[in-house]
Design an enzyme around this catalytic site. Sequence first.
Site, PDB file in Angstrom:
ATOM      1  N   ASN A 115      59.992  29.881  49.778  1.00 24.68           N
ATOM      2  CA  ASN A 115      58.541  29.757  49.592  1.00 24.68           C
ATOM      3  C   ASN A 115      58.150  29.251  48.412  1.00 24.68           C
ATOM      4  OD1 ASN A 115      55.929  30.186  49.035  1.00 24.68           O
ATOM      5  ND2 ASN A 115      55.483  31.787  50.597  1.00 24.68           N
ATOM      6  N   HIS A 127      54.503  29.479  44.497  1.00 27.44           N
ATOM      7  CA  HIS A 127      54.430  29.404  43.278  1.00 27.44           C
ATOM      8  C   HIS A 127      54.448  28.289  42.235  1.00 27.44           C
ATOM      9  CE1 HIS A 127      52.104  32.936  44.492  1.00 27.44           C
ATOM     10  NE2 HIS A 127      53.381  33.309  45.196  1.00 27.44           N
ATOM     11  N   ARG A 141      46.475  24.252  35.765  1.00 29.76           N
ATOM     12  CA  ARG A 141      45.871  23.395  35.042  1.00 29.76           C
ATOM     13  C   ARG A 141      45.025  22.338  35.854  1.00 29.76           C
ATOM     14  NH1 ARG A 141      47.795  22.668  29.467  1.00 29.76           N
ATOM     15  NH2 ARG A 141      47.606  24.983  28.792  1.00 29.76           N
ATOM     16  N   HIS A 200      52.494  28.415  52.040  1.00 27.66           N
ATOM     17  CA  HIS A 200      51.199  29.111  52.612  1.00 27.66           C
ATOM     18  C   HIS A 200      49.840  28.185  52.063  1.00 27.66           C
ATOM     19  CE1 HIS A 200      48.916  33.045  52.468  1.00 27.66           C
ATOM     20  NE2 HIS A 200      48.419  32.194  53.165  1.00 27.66           N
ATOM     21  N   ARG A 212      46.455  28.402  51.824  1.00 26.57           N
ATOM     22  CA  ARG A 212      45.504  29.351  51.800  1.00 26.57           C
ATOM     23  C   ARG A 212      44.054  28.953  51.893  1.00 26.57           C
ATOM     24  NH1 ARG A 212      45.360  34.911  50.094  1.00 26.57           N
ATOM     25  NH2 ARG A 212      47.598  35.604  49.681  1.00 26.57           N
ATOM     26  N   ARG A 236      44.483  28.161  46.669  1.00 25.86           N
ATOM     27  CA  ARG A 236      44.820  28.690  45.186  1.00 25.86           C
ATOM     28  C   ARG A 236      46.042  27.993  44.760  1.00 25.86           C
ATOM     29  NH1 ARG A 236      45.688  35.234  45.983  1.00 25.86           N
ATOM     30  NH2 ARG A 236      43.472  34.686  46.974  1.00 25.86           N
ATOM     31  N   HIS A 237      46.762  27.908  45.610  1.00 27.19           N
ATOM     32  CA  HIS A 237      48.257  27.039  45.156  1.00 27.19           C
ATOM     33  C   HIS A 237      48.434  25.859  45.910  1.00 27.19           C
ATOM     34  CE1 HIS A 237      49.628  30.060  48.217  1.00 27.19           C
ATOM     35  NE2 HIS A 237      49.524  30.908  47.497  1.00 27.19           N
ATOM     36  N   GLU A 279      52.435  28.665  56.533  1.00 27.96           N
ATOM     37  CA  GLU A 279      51.870  30.106  56.526  1.00 27.96           C
ATOM     38  C   GLU A 279      50.255  29.737  56.589  1.00 27.96           C
ATOM     39  OE1 GLU A 279      54.906  33.279  54.863  1.00 27.96           O
ATOM     40  OE2 GLU A 279      53.350  32.523  53.605  1.00 27.96           O
ATOM     41  N   THR A 288      49.436  38.596  49.716  1.00 31.13           N
ATOM     42  CA  THR A 288      49.183  39.385  51.267  1.00 31.13           C
ATOM     43  C   THR A 288      49.387  40.850  50.888  1.00 31.13           C
ATOM     44  OG1 THR A 288      50.154  37.214  51.730  1.00 31.13           O
ATOM     45  CG2 THR A 288      49.703  38.825  53.612  1.00 31.13           C
ATOM     46  N   GLU A 330      57.414  38.006  61.863  1.00 31.10           N
ATOM     47  CA  GLU A 330      57.929  38.225  60.861  1.00 31.10           C
ATOM     48  C   GLU A 330      57.503  39.674  59.958  1.00 31.10           C
ATOM     49  OE1 GLU A 330      57.715  35.181  57.680  1.00 31.10           O
ATOM     50  OE2 GLU A 330      57.205  36.629  56.128  1.00 31.10           O
ATOM     51  N   HIS A 347      58.301  39.138  52.046  1.00 30.88           N
ATOM     52  CA  HIS A 347      57.340  39.683  51.247  1.00 30.88           C
ATOM     53  C   HIS A 347      57.802  40.626  50.314  1.00 30.88           C
ATOM     54  CE1 HIS A 347      53.290  39.132  49.497  1.00 30.88           C
ATOM     55  NE2 HIS A 347      53.372  40.635  49.229  1.00 30.88           N
ATOM     56  N   GLY A 348      57.934  40.048  49.017  1.00 33.99           N
ATOM     57  CA  GLY A 348      58.217  40.982  47.891  1.00 33.99           C
ATOM     58  C   GLY A 348      59.806  41.101  47.958  1.00 33.99           C
ATOM     59  N   GLY A 361      59.804  33.908  48.215  1.00 32.23           N
ATOM     60  CA  GLY A 361      59.265  33.028  47.129  1.00 32.23           C
ATOM     61  C   GLY A 361      59.216  33.265  45.801  1.00 32.23           C
ATOM     62  N   HIS A 362      58.487  34.428  45.421  1.00 28.58           N
ATOM     63  CA  HIS A 362      57.933  34.786  44.022  1.00 28.58           C
ATOM     64  C   HIS A 362      59.120  34.952  43.311  1.00 28.58           C
ATOM     65  CE1 HIS A 362      56.449  37.079  40.453  1.00 28.58           C
ATOM     66  NE2 HIS A 362      55.519  36.114  40.960  1.00 28.58           N
TER      67      HIS A 362
HETATM   68  C1  DXP Z   1      52.489  35.986  53.852  1.00 28.90           C
HETATM   69  C2  DXP Z   1      53.604  36.047  52.632  1.00 28.90           C
HETATM   70  O1  DXP Z   1      53.687  37.155  52.589  1.00 28.90           O
HETATM   71  C3  DXP Z   1      53.661  35.084  51.549  1.00 28.90           C
HETATM   72  O2  DXP Z   1      53.446  33.903  51.964  1.00 28.90           O
HETATM   73  C4  DXP Z   1      52.785  35.443  50.448  1.00 28.90           C
HETATM   74  O3  DXP Z   1      51.473  35.659  51.080  1.00 28.90           O
HETATM   75  C5  DXP Z   1      52.896  34.104  49.480  1.00 28.90           C
HETATM   76  O4  DXP Z   1      51.601  33.576  49.254  1.00 28.90           O
HETATM   77  P1  DXP Z   1      50.862  34.523  48.096  1.00 28.90           P
HETATM   78  O5  DXP Z   1      51.457  34.746  46.902  1.00 28.90           O
HETATM   79  O6  DXP Z   1      49.810  33.427  47.806  1.00 28.90           O
HETATM   80  O7  DXP Z   1      50.370  35.803  48.860  1.00 28.90           O
HETATM   81  N1  LIG Z   2      56.196  35.341  54.188  1.00 28.77           N
HETATM   82  C1  LIG Z   2      56.785  35.824  52.948  1.00 28.77           C
HETATM   83  C2  LIG Z   2      57.085  34.809  52.160  1.00 28.77           C
HETATM   84  O1  LIG Z   2      57.055  33.563  52.315  1.00 28.77           O
HETATM   85  C3  LIG Z   2      57.378  35.137  50.653  1.00 28.77           C
HETATM   86  O2  LIG Z   2      56.645  36.106  49.901  1.00 28.77           O
HETATM   87  P1  LIG Z   2      57.052  36.590  48.349  1.00 28.77           P
HETATM   88  O3  LIG Z   2      58.581  36.507  48.310  1.00 28.77           O
HETATM   89  O4  LIG Z   2      56.511  35.290  47.655  1.00 28.77           O
HETATM   90  O5  LIG Z   2      56.451  37.770  48.136  1.00 28.77           O
END
Ligand code: DXP
Ligand SMILES: NCC(=O)COP(=O)(O)O
Length: 240
Positions: A7, A10, A18, A43, A45, A49-50, A70, A101, A151, A191-192, A213-214
Amino acid sequence: MPTLGVNIDHIATIRQARRTVEPDPIAGAVLAELGGADGITAHLREDRRHIQERDVRLLRQTVRTHLNLEMAATDEMVAIALDIKPDYVTLVPERREEVTTEGGLDVAGQIDRIGEVVDKLQAADIPVSLFIDAESAQIEASRMVQAKFIELHTGRYAEAKNETSRQQELDLLAAGCKQAIKAGLRINAGHGLTYWNVFPVACLPGMEELNIGHTIISRAVLVGMERAVQEMKLAMRGNQ
Ligand SMILES: CC(=O)[C@@H](O)[C@H](O)COP(=O)(O)O
Ligand SMILES: NCC(=O)COP(=O)(O)O
């Protein structure tokens, strides 16, 4: 071993801080694929926002693996998806006030609406995945609306404060997988998830793809995208 959908939201979060042109999530997606990503997730949104619409359109042309879009189940997003034709769509809940989310989509509580969106997208050959909590009613509702995938939301597992509650959340995810397999649903999760908590989720029965992603983007800022993706693939195999 499940596949890895990276993902890239970010990367766009940094750009939007910026409102400039760098870093470009399109370049990030190329590097993620070179690092071994099996798919790219973005995603779009409603509040933009991103990820921006421009990003999704360019990703559609440049992604060489598969593109998972997403989005919320709104008419605006359905029109964009039908136009762009990602390889699959994941329907997620959205609240503008949230930082990220916060839970799964309530499919059981809006069967008609979600069913209508699933039908429209799948009639256009776009398989749909529903981002849901590992709850029996939500899995059954996902079967009823004939989504191809679910998912499983791993947020509560990821945020568990101690080993006992982490194991309880993992058991719920495992039970959800069993029910989904019986229902003929294909299973993704995300997620997470992080380098440190991903392995037990990667081992769940029937798990096909993890969308992460994060944690990958956080590491990529320090060590580079290709290495961050390679290290996640190792972590999914139990090697950190
Ligand atoms: C649905 C999900 O879990 C992720 O895509 C998450 O939403 C990432 O995007 P955000 O960090 O904007 O929530
Ligand atoms: N659907 C979850 C995703 O795409 C990534 O979530 P995260 O790893 O950024 O929390």
